[in-house]
Design a protein around this motif. Structure first.
Motif, mmCIF file in Angstrom:
data_model
loop_
_atom_site.group_PDB
_atom_site.id
_atom_site.type_symbol
_atom_site.label_atom_id
_atom_site.label_comp_id
_atom_site.label_asym_id
_atom_site.label_seq_id
_atom_site.Cartn_x
_atom_site.Cartn_y
_atom_site.Cartn_z
ATOM 1 N N TYR A 1 -5.131 11.661 0.916
ATOM 2 C CA TYR A 1 -4.351 12.357 1.906
ATOM 3 C C TYR A 1 -3.091 12.707 1.367
ATOM 4 N N VAL A 2 -2.449 11.671 0.542
ATOM 5 C CA VAL A 2 -0.969 12.099 0.100
ATOM 6 C C VAL A 2 -0.997 12.958 -1.207
ATOM 7 N N SER A 3 -1.824 12.869 -1.977
ATOM 8 C CA SER A 3 -2.179 13.805 -3.085
ATOM 9 C C SER A 3 -2.053 15.143 -2.660
ATOM 10 N N GLU A 4 -2.848 15.550 -1.631
ATOM 11 C CA GLU A 4 -3.022 16.990 -1.086
ATOM 12 C C GLU A 4 -1.512 17.412 -0.349
ATOM 13 N N VAL A 5 -0.882 16.394 -0.131
ATOM 14 C CA VAL A 5 0.544 16.840 0.480
ATOM 15 C C VAL A 5 1.320 17.061 -0.927
ATOM 16 N N PHE A 6 1.309 16.293 -1.497
ATOM 17 C CA PHE A 6 2.288 16.633 -2.931
ATOM 18 C C PHE A 6 1.697 17.637 -3.626
ATOM 19 N N ARG A 7 0.534 18.053 -3.673
ATOM 20 C CA ARG A 7 -0.132 19.292 -4.383
ATOM 21 C C ARG A 7 0.282 20.450 -3.655
ATOM 22 N N ALA A 8 0.452 20.445 -2.258
ATOM 23 C CA ALA A 8 0.870 21.575 -1.430
ATOM 24 C C ALA A 8 2.501 21.706 -1.627
ATOM 25 N N GLY A 9 3.054 20.645 -1.838
ATOM 26 C CA GLY A 9 4.676 20.840 -2.134
ATOM 27 C C GLY A 9 4.890 21.448 -3.645
ATOM 28 N N LEU B 1 -2.909 15.672 -11.660
ATOM 29 C CA LEU B 1 -4.029 16.216 -12.456
ATOM 30 C C LEU B 1 -4.459 17.417 -11.617
ATOM 31 N N ARG B 2 -4.276 17.757 -10.637
ATOM 32 C CA ARG B 2 -5.092 18.947 -9.761
ATOM 33 C C ARG B 2 -3.940 20.038 -10.099
ATOM 34 N N THR B 3 -2.978 19.827 -10.531
ATOM 35 C CA THR B 3 -2.165 21.024 -11.181
ATOM 36 C C THR B 3 -2.306 21.351 -12.473
ATOM 37 N N LEU B 4 -2.830 20.649 -13.464
ATOM 38 C CA LEU B 4 -2.918 20.759 -14.698
ATOM 39 C C LEU B 4 -3.646 22.125 -15.006
ATOM 40 N N ARG B 5 -3.205 23.085 -16.096
ATOM 41 C CA ARG B 5 -3.750 24.197 -16.246
ATOM 42 C C ARG B 5 -4.455 24.056 -17.660
ATOM 43 N N GLY B 6 -5.384 25.145 -17.706
ATOM 44 C CA GLY B 6 -6.017 25.357 -18.991
ATOM 45 C C GLY B 6 -7.539 24.500 -18.861
ATOM 46 N N PRO B 7 -8.640 25.101 -19.776
ATOM 47 C CA PRO B 7 -9.934 24.835 -19.703
ATOM 48 C C PRO B 7 -9.983 23.350 -20.203
ATOM 49 N N SER C 1 0.776 -1.157 -0.082
ATOM 50 C CA SER C 1 -0.269 0.110 -0.025
ATOM 51 C C SER C 1 0.848 1.186 0.132
ATOM 52 N N SER C 2 1.935 1.415 0.560
ATOM 53 C CA SER C 2 2.896 2.524 0.627
ATOM 54 C C SER C 2 3.431 2.890 -0.837
ATOM 55 N N VAL C 3 3.767 1.733 -1.591
ATOM 56 C CA VAL C 3 4.274 1.960 -2.870
ATOM 57 C C VAL C 3 3.074 2.696 -3.835
ATOM 58 N N LEU C 4 1.776 1.918 -3.513
ATOM 59 C CA LEU C 4 0.551 2.379 -4.540
ATOM 60 C C LEU C 4 -0.013 3.590 -4.118
ATOM 61 N N VAL C 5 0.267 4.055 -2.770
ATOM 62 C CA VAL C 5 -0.171 5.479 -2.112
ATOM 63 C C VAL C 5 0.835 6.483 -2.839
ATOM 64 N N LEU C 6 1.861 6.295 -2.996
ATOM 65 C CA LEU C 6 2.863 7.334 -3.460
ATOM 66 C C LEU C 6 2.667 7.473 -5.070
ATOM 67 N N ILE C 7 2.433 6.251 -5.665
ATOM 68 C CA ILE C 7 2.052 6.562 -7.116
ATOM 69 C C ILE C 7 0.765 7.237 -7.247
ATOM 70 N N PHE C 8 -0.520 6.566 -6.890
ATOM 71 C CA PHE C 8 -1.640 7.310 -7.204
ATOM 72 C C PHE C 8 -1.530 8.781 -6.473
ATOM 73 N N GLY C 9 -1.084 8.886 -5.323
ATOM 74 C CA GLY C 9 -1.177 10.334 -4.798
ATOM 75 C C GLY C 9 -0.331 11.157 -5.457
ATOM 76 N N MET C 10 0.679 10.937 -6.350
ATOM 77 C CA MET C 10 1.527 11.848 -7.093
ATOM 78 C C MET C 10 0.586 12.135 -8.563
ATOM 79 N N LEU C 11 -0.196 10.805 -8.664
ATOM 80 C CA LEU C 11 -0.823 11.060 -10.150
ATOM 81 C C LEU C 11 -2.030 12.090 -9.806
ATOM 82 N N LEU C 12 -2.641 11.890 -8.933
ATOM 83 C CA LEU C 12 -3.588 12.817 -8.397
ATOM 84 C C LEU C 12 -3.365 14.127 -8.322
ATOM 85 N N ALA C 13 -2.000 14.569 -7.563
ATOM 86 C CA ALA C 13 -1.639 15.949 -7.241
ATOM 87 C C ALA C 13 -1.222 16.224 -8.598
#
Length: 292
Positions: A171-179, A106-112, A92-104
């Protein structure tokens, strides 16, 4: 080039009497602080121990929670269950890091054009940060198999790993996004001015800096994850918690739960100390040259 006289160099390296006195004073103060800390700790421990053992129900609690024979007899089963917890934790640690970074990302993509993906990622993080993990375990562990889409029986530890990954990725995606957002925009602009694409700028410039900024927060999430892997017992997986429950029913004694708790504490302490050390190291590096 003229060389300074040997006497002058020796004088510059000589320590004054005032500095020697200061060093001796600091050494005495350090030794005094150690003695006082040790004495106060021993006194507090003695007071707490005296209060506990003098309570009316201490004898019954000692018998039901701290039985040495039950403790030793429960070690094999509880340890086997704890190995299951370690497997779930590693995966789960490995999967959380991968999916968390992916979500972060996606949330930082710019443009309509990327609005649907941003909205999907935002909705995911809001949903799984709002649902308690134990409910996610029930929904995934009993709901998905109930659909009948998978013809074979999937072990409970697999469903537990999926549920933990779904929750902690939010949770981890929000940490990555904040970073990522904490990295100054000039870094991204400089990378783009050098001809790097958006993806390469993120991968080579922004993300490495972001990870360095949020590593202490990620390590704290990992400590929390180490505890929450014990919740997979609600799905029927014979992990350390469920094994302790079985042993408790066998001996009619709660000592196996103490054993399981001790194993989780021993697992968490190294990570906690490492987190504290790294946080102090980062703080010291950031405060170099500052006035305290």
């Amino acid at each position: 080039m003229t060389r300074a006289p040997a006497g002058a160099a020796g004088a510059s390296r000589a320590v004054s009497a005032v500095e020697l006195e200061r060093q001796a004073f600091r050494k005495r103060q350090g030794a005094r602080s150690v003695v006082i800390s040790l004495a106060s700790t021993l006194v507090l421990a003695a007071v707490l121990w005296a209060l506990v053992i003098n309570t009316p129900g201490w004898a019954a609690v000692q018998e039901k929670f701290f039985d040495p024979e039950v403790f030793v007899a429960s070690i094999p089963r509880v340890w086997d269950g704890f190995l299951l917890n370690l497997r779930v934790l590693a995966m789960s640690s490995v999967l959380v890091l991968i999916f968390g970074m992916l979500l972060a990302t996606l949330r930082t993509l710019r443009g309509p054009l990327w609005l649907p993906l941003r909205a999907l990622a935002a909705g995911y993080t809001d949903l799984f940060r709002g649902i308690p993990l134990i409910i996610v375990l029930f929904l995934v562990g009993f709901g998905i198999p109930g659909l009948g889409l998978i013809p074979v029986r999937v072990p409970a530890e697999v469903w537990g790993t999926i549920a933990i990954t779904l929750t902690y990725s939010a949770y981890v995606s929000e940490v990555f996004r904040a970073g990522i957002e904490a990295v100054h925009p000039s870094q991204r602009h400089a990378a783009r001015s050098l001809g790097l694409s958006h993806g390469k700028a993120m991968r080579l410039v922004v993300v490495p800096q972001a990870i360095r900024k949020v590593t202490p927060a990620l390590m704290n999430d990992f400590v929390a994850l180490q505890k929450d892997v014990g919740l997979i017992s609600v799905l029927g997986a014979v992990d350390a918690v469920r094994a302790a429950q079985i042993e408790t029913a066998k001996y009619f004694n709660f000592t196996p739960y103490v054993l399981a708790a001790l194993l989780f504490v021993l697992l968490a302490i190294p990570t906690i100390r490492l987190t504290d050390w790294y946080t102090a190291r980062v703080r010291a590096r950031e405060q170099i040259g500052g006035i305290v």
